[in-house]
Scaffold this active site. Structure first.
Site, PDB file in Angstrom:
ATOM      1  NE  ARG A  67      -2.961   0.297   3.261  1.00  0.00           N
ATOM      2  CZ  ARG A  67      -2.277   0.551   4.402  1.00  0.00           C
ATOM      3  NH1 ARG A  67      -1.618   1.684   4.542  1.00  0.00           N
ATOM      4  NH2 ARG A  67      -2.251  -0.330   5.375  1.00  0.00           N
ATOM      5  CE1 TYR A 107     -16.963   9.622 -16.456  1.00  0.00           C
ATOM      6  CE2 TYR A 107     -16.505   9.891 -14.114  1.00  0.00           C
ATOM      7  CZ  TYR A 107     -16.864   9.090 -15.193  1.00  0.00           C
ATOM      8  OH  TYR A 107     -17.111   7.769 -14.987  1.00  0.00           O
ATOM      9  CG  ASP A 125     -10.566  14.525 -16.193  1.00  0.00           C
ATOM     10  OD1 ASP A 125      -9.835  13.882 -16.974  1.00  0.00           O
ATOM     11  OD2 ASP A 125     -11.549  14.031 -15.618  1.00  0.00           O
ATOM     12  CE  LYS A 178     -12.957   5.925 -18.726  1.00  0.00           C
ATOM     13  NZ  LYS A 178     -13.359   7.214 -18.182  1.00  0.00           N
TER      14      LYS A 178
HETATM   15  C1  LIG Z   1     -13.870   7.755 -16.959  1.00  0.00           C
HETATM   16  C2  LIG Z   1     -13.541   9.143 -16.566  1.00  0.00           C
HETATM   17  C3  LIG Z   1     -13.286   9.474 -15.226  1.00  0.00           C
HETATM   18  C4  LIG Z   1     -13.416   8.469 -14.094  1.00  0.00           C
HETATM   19  O1  LIG Z   1     -12.479   7.475 -14.213  1.00  0.00           O
HETATM   20  P1  LIG Z   1     -12.679   5.952 -13.684  1.00  0.00           P
HETATM   21  O2  LIG Z   1     -11.414   5.293 -14.060  1.00  0.00           O
HETATM   22  O3  LIG Z   1     -13.899   5.409 -14.395  1.00  0.00           O
HETATM   23  O4  LIG Z   1     -12.920   6.032 -12.208  1.00  0.00           O
HETATM   24  C5  LIG Z   1     -12.920  10.777 -14.941  1.00  0.00           C
HETATM   25  N1  LIG Z   1     -12.832  11.717 -15.912  1.00  0.00           N
HETATM   26  C6  LIG Z   1     -13.098  11.436 -17.201  1.00  0.00           C
HETATM   27  C7  LIG Z   1     -12.976  12.513 -18.223  1.00  0.00           C
HETATM   28  C8  LIG Z   1     -13.456  10.145 -17.578  1.00  0.00           C
HETATM   29  O5  LIG Z   1     -13.712   9.875 -18.857  1.00  0.00           O
END
Ligand SMILES: *Cc1c(COP(=O)(O)O)cnc(C)c1O
Length: 393
Positions: free
Chosen positions: A60, A113, A186, A211
């Site tokens: 961890r 998001y 983000d 992603k």
């Molecule tokens: C999918 C996504 C998230 C959240 O991510 P997870 O891995 O699903 O927790 C945050 N911001 C954007 C732009 C996303 O596409």
């Protein structure tokens, strides 16, 4: 291992494509294995009490496979520090807890998001955190929204999801800093290959590595990347003390994906551009939301702050929600699924899928809209699939 005084290749500044393959990825000194092993272990044997080897004590707190991913993530964004988490939202949560105190205020883009808004609005609100959403393309509106005095974070996402709006990172960073706020971007949709928010003045970059960075729809993950020492220590403490870390196997899969990020993003962008251009003028389509089209209102800005326009594209339908739903259920190569950024193409109906949590709020999205995550298949096959799913006249 013989040691040499000559600088190792990794000590030289590396261009993006090279760093994506080599940063944090030194071969295994014991066996010469070119791919560092996956340290699938929970704990580390000590040479006497407190005698840690390379600082590793318990997974961890730190694990060599996670370290290799974190070194890589920092290198890709040109940052001093990277932290990886079990999901994008886990990363966001750790950052919010590291920064915010009860009574603090967060300003978010009105098309961030949905899960980010939900996290702040339903979970952090219990600790007395307030938030407002604002149109990030309207710089005066952002100035007003952050002028409140106690705004600690200005949080933006560009290109936005699913409307592909482009906001000006450098201008927003100035506005946020003038109000004393931390500016968080983000960068999930663009990936660090297409956009470098820290170089444009942002303080922190967050990613859902689920992603484009992972890129193969086979692993969840999140990242926080930043330069500030003091904040980095706080994020690291959250990671250790709350424990939403990425496991060794997940970290390794993410590293595996990142190596091809540059070539994938080039193909994602080229395919999406070709599809957008092919669909221009189609009588069933009301609007194409893709920043690579000159007709897109954010095209000029995107061309200055991004090095390509990415693989995400949305379409709205003249005939309304029913036509959008029918289309989303009629493609075969574009599979109907949430998420994005994998090598395979996906279609989604945001209002009932990715954006269901913001229905009925100011953040809701048009009901006649579908979103495409354009993969890296042969573009002619992708176009043929979209054509057969569109109404013929
Ligand atoms: C999918 C996504 C998230 C959240 O991510 P997870 O891995 O699903 O927790 C945050 N911001 C954007 C732009 C996303 O596409």
């Amino acid at each position: 291992m013989p040691q040499s005084d000559a600088p190792t290749p990794a000590a030289q500044p590396q261009r993006f494509e090279t760093a994506a393959i080599h940063a944090g990825q030194e071969f295994d000194p014991t066996t010469g294995a070119i791919i560092p092993p996956i340290y699938q272990t929970s704990t580390f044997v000590q040479d006497g009490i407190g005698g840690f080897r390379n600082g590793y004590e318990y997974t961890r707190g730190g694990n060599p496979t996670r370290t290799s991913l974190e070194t890589l993530l920092a290198a890709l964004e040109g940052a001093a520090h990277g932290y990886s988490f079990s999901s994008g939202l886990a990363a966001e949560d750790a950052l919010l807890r590291a920064v915010l105190e009860p009574g603090d205020h967060v300003v978010l883009g009105n098309d961030v998001y949905g899960g980010t808004h939900r996290l702040i609005n339903t979970i952090h609100s219990k600790s007395g955190i307030t938030n407002d959403t604002v149109e990030m393309m309207d710089l005066d509106a952002v100035r007003v929204a952050v002028a409140a005095g106690n705004t600690k974070i200005l949080w933006l996402e560009t290109p936005s999801n699913p409307l592909m709006k482009i906001s000006d990172i450098a201008a927003l960073a100035e506005i946020g800093h003038a109000a004393g706020a931390l500016v968080v971007v983000d960068n999930t949709f663009a990936s660090p290959y297409l956009q470098q928010p820290l170089a444009l003045g942002a303080d922190v970059v967050v990613h859902s590595t689920t992603k484009y960075l992972g890129g193969h729809s086979d692993v969840l993950g999140g990242a926080i990347v930043l330069n500030d020492e003091e904040l980095a220590a706080k994020v690291g403490f959250q990671q250790f003390a709350a424990g939403a870390v990425s496991g060794p196997m997940d970290a390794w899969l993410t590293v595996r994906g990142i190596k091809t990020l540059a070539v994938r993003m080039d193909r994602h962008s080229a395919n999406a551009q070709a599809i957008a251009e092919h669909l221009v003028g189609h009588p069933a389509i009301e609007r194409i939301f893709y920043p690579g089209l000159e007709s897109h209102p954010g095209h000029a800005l995107a061309a200055t702050q991004m090095s390509g326009f990415g693989g995400m594209l949305s379409l709205s339908f003249v005939a309304g929600p029913a036509a959008a739903r029918t289309f989303a259920e009629s493609t075969t190569l574009f599979q109907l699924a949430e998420s994005l950024g994998g090598v395979e193409s996906l279609v989604g109906y945001p209002t009932e899928m990715t954006h269901a949590s913001v229905r009925g709020t100011k953040l809701e999205v048009p009901e006649n809209l579908i979103r495409l995550s354009v993969g890296i298949e042969n573009v002619n096959d992708l176009i043929a699939d979209l054509d057969q799913a569109l109404p013929s006249s």
